[in-house]
Design an enzyme around this catalytic site. Structure first.
Site, PDB file in Angstrom:
ATOM      1  N   HIS A  58     -16.752  43.444 -10.491  1.00 42.37           N
ATOM      2  CA  HIS A  58     -15.441  43.621 -11.144  1.00 42.37           C
ATOM      3  C   HIS A  58     -15.547  43.300 -12.641  1.00 42.37           C
ATOM      4  O   HIS A  58     -15.064  44.033 -13.481  1.00 42.37           O
ATOM      5  CB  HIS A  58     -14.402  42.644 -10.567  1.00 42.37           C
ATOM      6  CG  HIS A  58     -13.989  42.900  -9.154  1.00 42.37           C
ATOM      7  ND1 HIS A  58     -13.943  41.909  -8.204  1.00 42.37           N
ATOM      8  CD2 HIS A  58     -13.576  44.031  -8.521  1.00 42.37           C
ATOM      9  CE1 HIS A  58     -13.525  42.411  -7.057  1.00 42.37           C
ATOM     10  NE2 HIS A  58     -13.291  43.697  -7.220  1.00 42.37           N
ATOM     11  N   ARG A  80     -18.618  52.349  -6.421  1.00 46.14           N
ATOM     12  CA  ARG A  80     -19.923  51.782  -6.069  1.00 46.14           C
ATOM     13  C   ARG A  80     -20.820  52.783  -5.376  1.00 46.14           C
ATOM     14  O   ARG A  80     -22.007  52.855  -5.607  1.00 46.14           O
ATOM     15  CB  ARG A  80     -19.754  50.587  -5.129  1.00 46.14           C
ATOM     16  CG  ARG A  80     -19.368  49.342  -5.829  1.00 46.14           C
ATOM     17  CD  ARG A  80     -18.777  48.363  -4.880  1.00 46.14           C
ATOM     18  NE  ARG A  80     -17.527  48.890  -4.354  1.00 46.14           N
ATOM     19  CZ  ARG A  80     -16.650  48.179  -3.689  1.00 46.14           C
ATOM     20  NH1 ARG A  80     -16.899  46.923  -3.399  1.00 46.14           N
ATOM     21  NH2 ARG A  80     -15.529  48.709  -3.265  1.00 46.14           N
ATOM     22  N   SER A 128     -16.080  41.860  -2.700  1.00 43.96           N
ATOM     23  CA  SER A 128     -15.491  40.551  -2.393  1.00 43.96           C
ATOM     24  C   SER A 128     -15.779  40.186  -0.937  1.00 43.96           C
ATOM     25  O   SER A 128     -16.121  39.043  -0.627  1.00 43.96           O
ATOM     26  CB  SER A 128     -13.981  40.574  -2.613  1.00 43.96           C
ATOM     27  OG  SER A 128     -13.683  40.941  -3.926  1.00 43.96           O
TER      28      SER A 128
HETATM   29  P1  ADP Z   1      -9.134  46.996  -3.600  1.00 41.43           P
HETATM   30  O1  ADP Z   1      -8.536  46.123  -2.541  1.00 41.43           O
HETATM   31  O2  ADP Z   1      -8.131  47.796  -4.373  1.00 41.43           O
HETATM   32  O3  ADP Z   1     -10.342  47.799  -3.181  1.00 41.43           O
HETATM   33  P2  ADP Z   1     -10.955  45.259  -4.968  1.00 41.43           P
HETATM   34  O4  ADP Z   1     -10.575  43.960  -5.591  1.00 41.43           O
HETATM   35  O5  ADP Z   1     -11.883  45.199  -3.816  1.00 41.43           O
HETATM   36  O6  ADP Z   1      -9.594  45.941  -4.670  1.00 41.43           O
HETATM   37  O7  ADP Z   1     -11.590  46.219  -6.062  1.00 41.43           O
HETATM   38  C1  ADP Z   1     -10.914  46.602  -7.244  1.00 41.43           C
HETATM   39  C2  ADP Z   1     -11.689  47.690  -7.947  1.00 41.43           C
HETATM   40  O8  ADP Z   1     -12.982  47.223  -8.323  1.00 41.43           O
HETATM   41  C3  ADP Z   1     -11.941  48.929  -7.100  1.00 41.43           C
HETATM   42  O9  ADP Z   1     -11.856  50.061  -7.928  1.00 41.43           O
HETATM   43  C4  ADP Z   1     -13.359  48.756  -6.617  1.00 41.43           C
HETATM   44  O10 ADP Z   1     -13.972  49.993  -6.334  1.00 41.43           O
HETATM   45  C5  ADP Z   1     -13.978  48.109  -7.833  1.00 41.43           C
HETATM   46  N1  ADP Z   1     -15.176  47.349  -7.498  1.00 41.43           N
HETATM   47  C6  ADP Z   1     -15.311  46.383  -6.569  1.00 41.43           C
HETATM   48  N2  ADP Z   1     -16.588  45.890  -6.543  1.00 41.43           N
HETATM   49  C7  ADP Z   1     -17.266  46.596  -7.492  1.00 41.43           C
HETATM   50  C8  ADP Z   1     -18.634  46.599  -7.943  1.00 41.43           C
HETATM   51  N3  ADP Z   1     -19.539  45.797  -7.394  1.00 41.43           N
HETATM   52  N4  ADP Z   1     -18.971  47.464  -8.922  1.00 41.43           N
HETATM   53  C9  ADP Z   1     -18.041  48.311  -9.450  1.00 41.43           C
HETATM   54  N5  ADP Z   1     -16.757  48.363  -9.070  1.00 41.43           N
HETATM   55  C10 ADP Z   1     -16.363  47.525  -8.102  1.00 41.43           C
END
Ligand code: ADP
Length: 165
Positions: free
Chosen positions: A19, A92, A130
């Site tokens: 993130h 991802r 996460s």
């Molecule tokens: P959601 O519940 O909306 O999926 P997240 O907190 O899991 O929320 O993720 C928020 C954003 O961050 C999403 O666009 C997700 O694809 C992106 N994201 C999560 N982990 C990564 C990562 N390792 N690399 C790039 N983007 C990520």
């Protein structure tokens, strides 16, 4: 020209280095970034909203044009409220694509002014989510490769609290 304010929405339960990488990179492209934590009353989170805000705030303290906020309900309504029409999401893997495509199309049909930008993950973070981080925590592994230090500390605290319950 008006300021380009971009929203990075998500659960951030908790924020990871993946993130953070998307937040840092987009902060160089847009004038202002709002990391917007979605509060969904039907979803069970490991961390409270206050804890998630604190972990993000500590992780972005060096980025002067990034702030944290939270919202309930529709993202398009939140975007209007903060005068933004830009959403940034991270991708991802191909497996993210289908869901993200649905989300983007839904937001676009709710508000045609909204534009969603996708940023490819830095390959070194492509396997980090996460939920995977939560899954491996509590077994003594060094989590600082995957999450900011404040998050690895909070994860340890949380697991101790849960073990004592
Ligand atoms: P959601 O519940 O909306 O999926 P997240 O907190 O899991 O929320 O993720 C928020 C954003 O961050 C999403 O666009 C997700 O694809 C992106 N994201 C999560 N982990 C990564 C990562 N390792 N690399 C790039 N983007 C990520």
């Amino acid at each position: 020209m008006s300021k380009k304010v971009a929203i990075i929405p998500g659960s951030f339960d908790p924020i990871t280095n993946g993130h953070l990488d998307i937040i840092e990179r987009s902060s160089k492209i847009f004038d202002e970034i709002i990391v917007a934590i979605l509060v969904n009353p039907d979803k069970k989170y490991l961390f409270t909203l206050e804890e998630r805000v604190e972990m993000i705030e500590k992780s972005i303290s060096t980025l002067s044009n990034v702030k944290v906020d939270s919202f309930c309900g529709l993202l398009v309504n939140y975007a209007k409220k903060v005068n933004s029409n830009i959403i940034v999401r991270g991708l991802r893997a191909v497996s993210d694509f289908e869901y993200e495509m649905q989300l983007t199309s839904m937001n676009k049909s709710l508000d045609s002014n909204i534009e969603t930008f996708y940023m490819m993950t830095n390959t070194k973070y492509s396997f980090i989510s996460s939920s995977v981080v939560k899954g491996v925590s509590g077994f003594g592994a060094d989590l600082t490769k995957f999450v900011p230090k404040i998050v690895s500390e909070k994860l340890e605290e949380k697991l101790k609290e849960e073990q004592n319950e």
